[in-house]
Design an enzyme around this catalytic site. Structure first.
Site, PDB file in Angstrom:
ATOM      1  N   ALA A  32       4.084   4.155  15.560  1.00  0.00           N
ATOM      2  CA  ALA A  32       4.689   4.424  14.386  1.00  0.00           C
ATOM      3  C   ALA A  32       4.093   5.610  13.353  1.00  0.00           C
ATOM      4  O   ALA A  32       4.776   6.228  12.956  1.00  0.00           O
ATOM      5  CB  ALA A  32       4.596   3.400  13.545  1.00  0.00           C
ATOM      6  N   GLU A  53      -2.330  -6.427  22.554  1.00  0.00           N
ATOM      7  CA  GLU A  53      -2.103  -5.079  22.852  1.00  0.00           C
ATOM      8  C   GLU A  53      -3.006  -4.450  23.947  1.00  0.00           C
ATOM      9  O   GLU A  53      -4.455  -5.025  23.596  1.00  0.00           O
ATOM     10  CB  GLU A  53      -2.173  -4.106  21.376  1.00  0.00           C
ATOM     11  CG  GLU A  53      -1.248  -3.121  21.765  1.00  0.00           C
ATOM     12  CD  GLU A  53      -1.088  -2.596  20.379  1.00  0.00           C
ATOM     13  OE1 GLU A  53      -0.737  -3.207  19.288  1.00  0.00           O
ATOM     14  OE2 GLU A  53      -1.326  -1.311  20.036  1.00  0.00           O
ATOM     15  N   THR A  86       4.810  -2.832  11.764  1.00  0.00           N
ATOM     16  CA  THR A  86       4.286  -1.793  12.255  1.00  0.00           C
ATOM     17  C   THR A  86       2.753  -1.889  11.572  1.00  0.00           C
ATOM     18  O   THR A  86       1.849  -0.920  11.736  1.00  0.00           O
ATOM     19  CB  THR A  86       4.724  -0.571  11.591  1.00  0.00           C
ATOM     20  OG1 THR A  86       4.823  -0.828  10.216  1.00  0.00           O
ATOM     21  CG2 THR A  86       6.380  -0.439  12.186  1.00  0.00           C
ATOM     22  N   SER A  87       2.264  -3.022  11.423  1.00  0.00           N
ATOM     23  CA  SER A  87       0.746  -3.117  10.870  1.00  0.00           C
ATOM     24  C   SER A  87      -0.382  -3.390  12.028  1.00  0.00           C
ATOM     25  O   SER A  87      -0.574  -2.486  12.709  1.00  0.00           O
ATOM     26  CB  SER A  87       0.786  -4.207   9.925  1.00  0.00           C
ATOM     27  OG  SER A  87       1.073  -5.530  10.291  1.00  0.00           O
ATOM     28  N   HIS A 138       3.387   0.865  19.895  1.00  0.00           N
ATOM     29  CA  HIS A 138       2.418   1.471  18.709  1.00  0.00           C
ATOM     30  C   HIS A 138       2.566   2.858  18.600  1.00  0.00           C
ATOM     31  O   HIS A 138       1.455   3.469  18.719  1.00  0.00           O
ATOM     32  CB  HIS A 138       0.933   1.080  19.119  1.00  0.00           C
ATOM     33  CG  HIS A 138       0.070   0.902  18.065  1.00  0.00           C
ATOM     34  ND1 HIS A 138      -1.076  -0.089  17.921  1.00  0.00           N
ATOM     35  CD2 HIS A 138       0.034   1.608  16.977  1.00  0.00           C
ATOM     36  CE1 HIS A 138      -1.662   0.092  16.695  1.00  0.00           C
ATOM     37  NE2 HIS A 138      -0.949   1.203  16.240  1.00  0.00           N
ATOM     38  N   GLY A 193       0.959  -1.153  -0.002  1.00  0.00           N
ATOM     39  CA  GLY A 193       0.011   0.104   0.095  1.00  0.00           C
ATOM     40  C   GLY A 193       0.843   1.170  -0.125  1.00  0.00           C
ATOM     41  O   GLY A 193       2.032   1.084  -0.470  1.00  0.00           O
ATOM     42  N   ARG A 194       0.370   2.360   0.232  1.00  0.00           N
ATOM     43  CA  ARG A 194       1.038   3.623   0.445  1.00  0.00           C
ATOM     44  C   ARG A 194       2.165   3.539   1.308  1.00  0.00           C
ATOM     45  O   ARG A 194       3.228   4.138   1.058  1.00  0.00           O
ATOM     46  CB  ARG A 194       0.095   4.742   0.682  1.00  0.00           C
ATOM     47  CG  ARG A 194      -0.957   5.058  -0.491  1.00  0.00           C
ATOM     48  CD  ARG A 194      -2.049   5.818  -0.163  1.00  0.00           C
ATOM     49  NE  ARG A 194      -3.022   5.170   0.415  1.00  0.00           N
ATOM     50  CZ  ARG A 194      -4.163   5.579   0.567  1.00  0.00           C
ATOM     51  NH1 ARG A 194      -4.527   6.454  -0.193  1.00  0.00           N
ATOM     52  NH2 ARG A 194      -4.975   4.762   1.265  1.00  0.00           N
ATOM     53  N   ILE A 195       1.899   3.050   2.519  1.00  0.00           N
ATOM     54  CA  ILE A 195       3.202   2.931   3.505  1.00  0.00           C
ATOM     55  C   ILE A 195       4.307   2.011   2.833  1.00  0.00           C
ATOM     56  O   ILE A 195       5.487   2.378   3.078  1.00  0.00           O
ATOM     57  CB  ILE A 195       2.571   2.154   4.863  1.00  0.00           C
ATOM     58  CG1 ILE A 195       1.534   3.359   5.292  1.00  0.00           C
ATOM     59  CG2 ILE A 195       3.616   2.004   5.882  1.00  0.00           C
ATOM     60  CD1 ILE A 195       0.909   2.793   6.650  1.00  0.00           C
TER      61      ILE A 195
HETATM   62  C1  DGY Z   1      -3.161   3.511  12.340  1.00  0.00           C
HETATM   63  O1  DGY Z   1      -3.470   4.441  11.778  1.00  0.00           O
HETATM   64  O2  DGY Z   1      -3.807   2.612  11.968  1.00  0.00           O
HETATM   65  C2  DGY Z   1      -2.148   3.361  13.337  1.00  0.00           C
HETATM   66  O3  DGY Z   1      -1.777   2.114  13.784  1.00  0.00           O
HETATM   67  C3  DGY Z   1      -2.209   4.103  14.575  1.00  0.00           C
HETATM   68  O4  DGY Z   1      -2.128   5.403  13.987  1.00  0.00           O
END
Ligand code: DGY
Length: 327
Positions: free
Chosen positions: A295, A269, A238-239, A293, A157-159
């Protein structure tokens, strides 16, 4: 008067936009996760709900809000905390907050975890602070370069694209990716190969996860997937926590099946570990870099998320289409 309920105070750009529309904006006062009881009480009669990923928004909450509720604007890119089917049944629009600022922040954070692991930054910091540095040594805290190494992006995706840009253009890494869809333009720009997940796991030195949490991605990375990775590989998540089977990750770290992990999101979490029955904890591994969490926790990303949430609320409450419908 249109009434919006906001479940926690946060970056105020969006709140100012909503107030400028003369909406009544009711923000939960405390900087903590709102209790279920309080949430059910405070949503009553609102037209728009601005929720966070820590709020479970299900039929009970929608029922408590009542028929006035037209939109749930989630202050996050992910929206696995919301029952989309229930919302659809009730004709309630659900939106999220994608933004270039969020993409950039999460990609930077993923990259920070890559560098921290490769250069063993947290371990070195702990070592230096503990007064253990007694003189230069050729053998101390040896890490690994990232230039020339292969970054595997799972979910383009964009990330993922933003991460690829930093890795390839900035640091001379090679890039491979796995995704249901191929992206010819991306492949050309970053000289990136599209691979099956299994092939990506076998060939990557750093594997970064960027998929949403869906039934199909829960435990996407489990024992079998770890068995395919190089012993020198690092996993970055980081998902969403449950994309990785936490027990399998702990076993992979214990048996040195992989070289390390950079983790921002957790299966249970806010607990870092789901349970400690096997006495394995993420924090006992010095080759695991853990962040809570955070990111997307930059001022730029948080303000952008706030503006995007407000734009969606304003659009829907003015009878227009949502800008970022969750789907
Ligand atoms: C998101 O945007 O889904 C992140 O995990 C928190 O900002």
């Amino acid at each position: 008067m249109i009434r919006i309920f906001v479940t926690r105070p946060f970056a105020d750009d969006g709140i100012k936009m909503l107030k400028a529309k003369k909406y009544r904006v009711d923000v939960f006062e405390k900087d903590e996760v709102i209790s279920r009881k309080e949430l059910l009480k405070r949503v009553k009669g609102c037209d728009g709900l601005l929720s966070l990923l820590t709020d479970k928004i299900d039929a009970e909450v929608m029922e408590a809000a009542g028929p006035s509720l037209k939109i749930i604007a989630n202050y996050a890119v992910g929206f696995d905390n919301i029952d989309l089917i229930e919302a659809r049944k009730r004709n309630i629009v659900v939106t999220n907050t994608p933004s270039d600022f969020v993409n950039r922040s999460v990609a930077e954070h993923a990259f920070a975890l890559i560098l921290a692991l490769a250069h063993r930054i947290p371990e070195s910091d702990t070592y230096a602070r503990a007064g253990k540095y007694k003189g230069w040594s050729p053998n101390n805290l040896i890490g690994t370069d990232i230039e020339g190494k292969t970054l595997g992006i799972v979910g383009l995706g964009r990330i993922g694209m933003s991460l690829a840009k930093k890795a390839v253009s900035g640091f001379g890494m090679n890039c491979v990716y796995s995704d249901m869809r191929r992206n010819a333009e991306f492949e050309k720009e970053f000289n990136a190969n599209h691979l099956s997940l299994a092939k990506l796991l076998q060939t990557s030195d750093f594997i970064s996860l960027h998929v949403p949490l869906l039934p199909s991605t829960r435990h996407l990375i489990s024992t079998e997937e770890f068995s395919l990775m190089k012993k020198t590989a690092f996993l970055i998540n980081t998902s969403r926590g449950p994309v990785v089977d936490e027990k399998a990750l702990l076993r992979a770290l214990r048996t040195k099946r992989i070289a390390g992990a950079g983790i921002d999101v957790y299966e249970c979490e806010p607990a870092i570990d789901c349970d400690l029955t096997d006495r394995l904890e993420l924090k006992q591994f010095t080759n695991a870099v853990l962040t809570p969490h955070t990111a997307s926790a930059t001022i730029e990303a948080r303000q952008a998320m706030s503006r995007v949430a407000a734009e969606n609320l304003i659009a829907v409450l003015s009878g227009k289409e949502p800008i970022n419908p969750a789907k």
